[in-house]
Design an enzyme around this catalytic site. Structure first.
Site, PDB file in Angstrom:
ATOM      1  N   LYS A 110       0.848  -1.190   0.000  1.00  0.00           N
ATOM      2  CA  LYS A 110       0.000   0.000   0.000  1.00  0.00           C
ATOM      3  C   LYS A 110       0.884   1.242   0.000  1.00  0.00           C
ATOM      4  O   LYS A 110       1.918   1.272   0.678  1.00  0.00           O
ATOM      5  CB  LYS A 110      -0.837  -0.065   1.288  1.00  0.00           C
ATOM      6  N   SER A 153      -9.328   0.694   3.146  1.00  0.00           N
ATOM      7  CA  SER A 153      -8.489   1.556   2.356  1.00  0.00           C
ATOM      8  C   SER A 153      -7.346   0.829   1.654  1.00  0.00           C
ATOM      9  O   SER A 153      -6.699   1.420   0.792  1.00  0.00           O
ATOM     10  CB  SER A 153      -7.913   2.655   3.252  1.00  0.00           C
ATOM     11  N   GLY A 197     -10.059   0.424  10.772  1.00  0.00           N
ATOM     12  CA  GLY A 197     -11.515   0.296  10.867  1.00  0.00           C
ATOM     13  C   GLY A 197     -12.049  -0.794   9.953  1.00  0.00           C
ATOM     14  O   GLY A 197     -13.258  -0.983   9.836  1.00  0.00           O
ATOM     15  N   SER A 246      -9.612  -1.786   7.061  1.00  0.00           N
ATOM     16  CA  SER A 246      -8.912  -1.479   5.809  1.00  0.00           C
ATOM     17  C   SER A 246      -8.071  -2.604   5.235  1.00  0.00           C
ATOM     18  O   SER A 246      -7.660  -2.549   4.081  1.00  0.00           O
ATOM     19  CB  SER A 246      -8.037  -0.233   5.998  1.00  0.00           C
TER      20      SER A 246
END
Lengths: 552, 552
Positions: A137, A212, A234, A236
């Protein structure tokens, strides 16, 4: 190459975004042999690779990462061959689902060649992940590369060193070849930014890849990577893993190294972000965890807890069978999951009950709505000021889900120190109450939904409760693919929604809209019982033959 | 008995204090046989017990707690006899050094009788601490008793349940018989409140017993207890342990149960308070740690880390000797310790160097002044508002050291959330820098001063650096008594102070003023290496015959 600050201040956000895309495209163009542009983007991208890649490339990229490691460390496959196969497939994935921020073909192939030479010279692998390509990421720092957390105004931030986790994985023999997309603010369960637009779901491009860490999710879903690094505050890691039919683990906090991230709220301690793996196999998740923890990252990073990765069984054996008490929660009492999720969990529970040694019991949710009100306020204890400033600084528009989580969220308030301590006390009281609730249930692990449905349509991921719950409690949570949306998962037309969130979610669904979407479950354990969660799922997989289908 | 709120609101703080003292005195008066009032309070209280207690009482109360446990669990001593001996000696300690908030003779003797009957009936002890009397600092909740954190305005707070730690220790067989004094705000390294005035040092009543667990320190120093519970956020276990010639451990955070305290700032996470033992022996410290951790307190209290208490050696053995690399830090570069501390550490270092397998190296301090500026600001992130309000509510006067730490301390500022995150980032950067510094030194443990001198004169404990340093880093730190102030520890008259704090400390000292004061060292280890710290000191004690002298 970066512009000087004076020229940059004159640039529009569109110019910056354009240049970032051009850089990405240039890195794709350097992959050999080139991947052709696609005339049309199909609803389901997953069949496309077999029309473009070679049989060897298909075989490599669709292998279990642990099988690849075995071939790489014995010299049966060269890292150069494996790396180039993943570079090619990642290029194709970008063209199909828009999941890449940059590839690193030159550096990756040089590194692969070095590792191949090392193996030849020393007759043994350099480390437990010898030669394996990994993707990461964008927010995880790579020395001398930009790190922007999805904010246009942060486009000139350059990492001065690698993230700690990357140093360890490289020392273990990995090859870094791809960096992946993430949303503006990093606080979406989808992946949409003004740099790159929207990342799509490989199985159905009208759906989100999640977020995310949704670039990772989409890339692995396309098998353009077999092991990637995400982060989760949360959901991701878990939302992209679930949406793309992958394995993913949100470990307990302070087990894996966190040094070297680019994000807002990095020093906030009330809710800790974690880093963790997404993989195409559970074995990939395990080798990731074990390699990192075996490296004793707590010596360099003193916030980490020196708990070894346990390899002995966490369950007692009776009559040749492991004994597990499994709780099943199908509905958190706030938003009822869509039919495919309820069906998959119910069916899984009934299969589990037939496994010798396994006891299955229902698990009652405890105030999951309260949990969300606490965590979504603690996320943004400064009232979201840091995110708002980072967006405002470039004049870029607010993406719909940034708006949702920061502006429409009634729990976002600018707290005083005393207010934050009060809320922290509520958090701790809730954690203690939940610990007692768990203890009374007597369960070892809990099977529950990952979200209120399979991957939702783009910009519709507005209920975090099923994942954020375990962030608030800091419980480890593993994602396992178990099914897919079926035509006979019909809408429950008589259902009367409980509240506005429930109504929104209910109205999102139809089996046609969600066609082909993977359905996953979440396996949750007590804090620090990461190994137990992994072992439970491994045992279930062994006994029930999950996941529902091979990728190919 | 508590007044009703309406009557209380009319009460002056003096009336409340008076009633609290009367309650304490009534509990002392219930101890049998009664302890006479003393005509005069000597400078050195330690010889007094042998003029008042019976030979059996002296023998019991001056025993190693582990020897007592052995006799209690085998029935060679009854818990009733042991408990009454400590009740008597604690009564005397109160009359001499003012360290008790209340005794619990009736409840303690009933409990002891129950345990004695249990042993007789079952032929085995109820748990690993069968029959052992323990004392606790007032702030640790006892069901149905008041808990006031040293604030007059909190006099009507009644605990509705026991602290978690107390539940475990009682289940292990302890007898609770004494609660001990603490300072106003709990944020002094001394013990002075408007409830009870000042707690004195048993060895020299002009000196402080330390704080904030200074009631424990003075009581154990008088041998009115052999094992007590304190808490530490800046030195509050270690200062009383050192000042009274005791053993004390500040464990790493989140190893021992913290549920059920009465204090300000309970939910602040930036600097975590810890709970830990003070004891008259190192074996007492060990059995306390092992008993609590073996009880798996993390099941009830999910903020705790499930690290077992390791019993295997933490050091490699070569040629029959343990190999230890010991760092020695004599001076933190901010405030130079007084001559007795420098002499004791230097002498200890040279003796250590002669132990086979032990390597001794100097250790350079790293920005200990920066550490203090960070921690003393993080303590009071709300600008001390909670403490100020709690003092103001009753109209009680500010004690001198409350004034020092809250009003004269330039680092106390009311922070915004963003300001707190900034400071937390500075804390983490410092922790990582220190971790690298420690790693480069290659040491296993560090020997250093506990403070800039032995126990200072009353109201003069104004330098926290030598203890708060390890709170900021969250390193475990053990206190060991090694010497006492000697007549030839003369003032260094040519010394030129480096700064105002150093000047203040330098001018405090003369061997006459500090006569008879114990001198201790602090043994520090890396985060979570509590066992290593204890084992290192145990080995040193075995090899060098520390402490300097038996108590009697």
């Amino acid at each position: 190459m970066l512009p000087s600050p004076s020229s940059k201040s004159l640039e529009s956000w569109q110019t910056i975004a354009k240049r970032t895309q051009q850089h990405r495209d240039a890195t794709l163009a350097a992959v050999e042999p080139p991947i052709p542009d696609l005339p049309e983007l199909p609803l389901d991208s997953t069949p496309v690779p077999k029309t473009i890649l070679t049989p060897e490339e298909l075989s490599i990229t669709e292998s279990d990462p642990v099988d690849l490691l075995s071939k790489l460390s014995s010299g049966n496959l060269s890292s150069a061959t494996v790396t180039n196969a993943f570079l090619r497939r990642a290029t194709l994935a970008q063209k199909l689902v828009n999941c890449i921020t940059e590839l690193m073909p030159q550096a990756a192939l040089e590194r692969a060649a070095y590792l191949d030479a090392y193996l030849k010279e020393h007759g043994k692998p350099i480390g437990p992940l010898h030669g394996l390509p990994i993707s990461i990421k964008e927010m995880i720092n790579v020395k001398d590369h930009t790190c922007n957390a999805g904010f246009i105004s942060w486009s000139d931030r350059i990492a001065t060193s690698n993230a700690h986790i990357l140093d360890i994985l490289l020392a273990a023999g990995c090859v870094l070849y791809a960096r992946t997309t993430q949303p503006q603010t990093l606080m979406h369960l989808e992946t949409s930014s003004n740099y790159f637009g929207t990342t799509h779901n490989p199985f159905n491009r009208n759906l989100t890849s999640g977020g995310s860490s949704g670039g990772e999710g989409a890339l692995l879903g396309m098998r353009g990577s077999c092991l990637g690094i995400g982060t989760d505050i949360g959901g991701s890691i878990r939302s992209p893993a679930a949406n793309n039919g992958l394995w993913g683990l949100r470990p307990t906090s302070n087990r894996l190294p966190m040094q070297g991230m680019t994000a807002t709220m990095l020093s906030a301690e009330h809710i800790l972000a974690v880093i963790g793996p997404l993989s195409t196999s559970l074995a990939g998740v395990k080798v990731f965890m074990k390699t990192l923890i075996d490296a004793q990252p707590w010596i360099r990073e003193p916030s980490l807890v020196p708990l070894p990765w346990k390899t002995e069984s966490q369950f007692p054996i009776k009559g040749g069978n492991k004994t597990l008490k499994i709780g099943v929660l199908t509905d958190d009492g706030v938003v009822r999951p869509h039919p495919p999720v309820l069906r998959a969990l119910t069916s899984l529970a009934s299969k589990l009950a037939s496994v010798p040694g396994v006891e299955v019991v229902p698990f009652t949710p405890l105030k999951h709505d309260l949990a969300w009100s606490i965590i979504s306020s603690l996320y943004f204890a400064d009232g979201g000021a840091e995110e708002k400033a980072a967006i405002a600084a470039s004049g870029e528009p607010w993406r719909p889900l940034s708006n949702f989580i920061l502006k429409e969220n009634p729990n976002v308030k600018s707290l005083s120190i005393a207010g934050m301590w009060d809320l922290t006390a509520k958090r701790d009281a809730y954690r203690e109450e939940y610990a007692a609730h768990w203890r009374e249930s007597g369960i070892d692990v809990l099977f529950c939904p990952v979200g209120p449905g399979a991957a939702p349509p783009i910009d519709c991921a507005r209920y975090w409760g099923y994942t954020a719950q375990w962030n608030l409690l800091d419980y480890p949570a593993l994602i396992a693919p178990v099914s897919k949306v079926l035509a006979d998962d019909v809408v429950d037309k008589g259902y009367v929604p409980r509240n506005e969130q429930d109504r929104y979610n209910h109205e999102l669904y139809s089996p046609e809209k969600y066609v082909n979407a993977p359905v996953s479950v979440q396996v949750v354990g007590r804090r620090y019982e990461d190994e137990k969660v992994v072992e439970a799922m491994e045992y279930v997989q062994e006994k029930l033959g999950l996941p529902w289908a091979k990728y190919v």
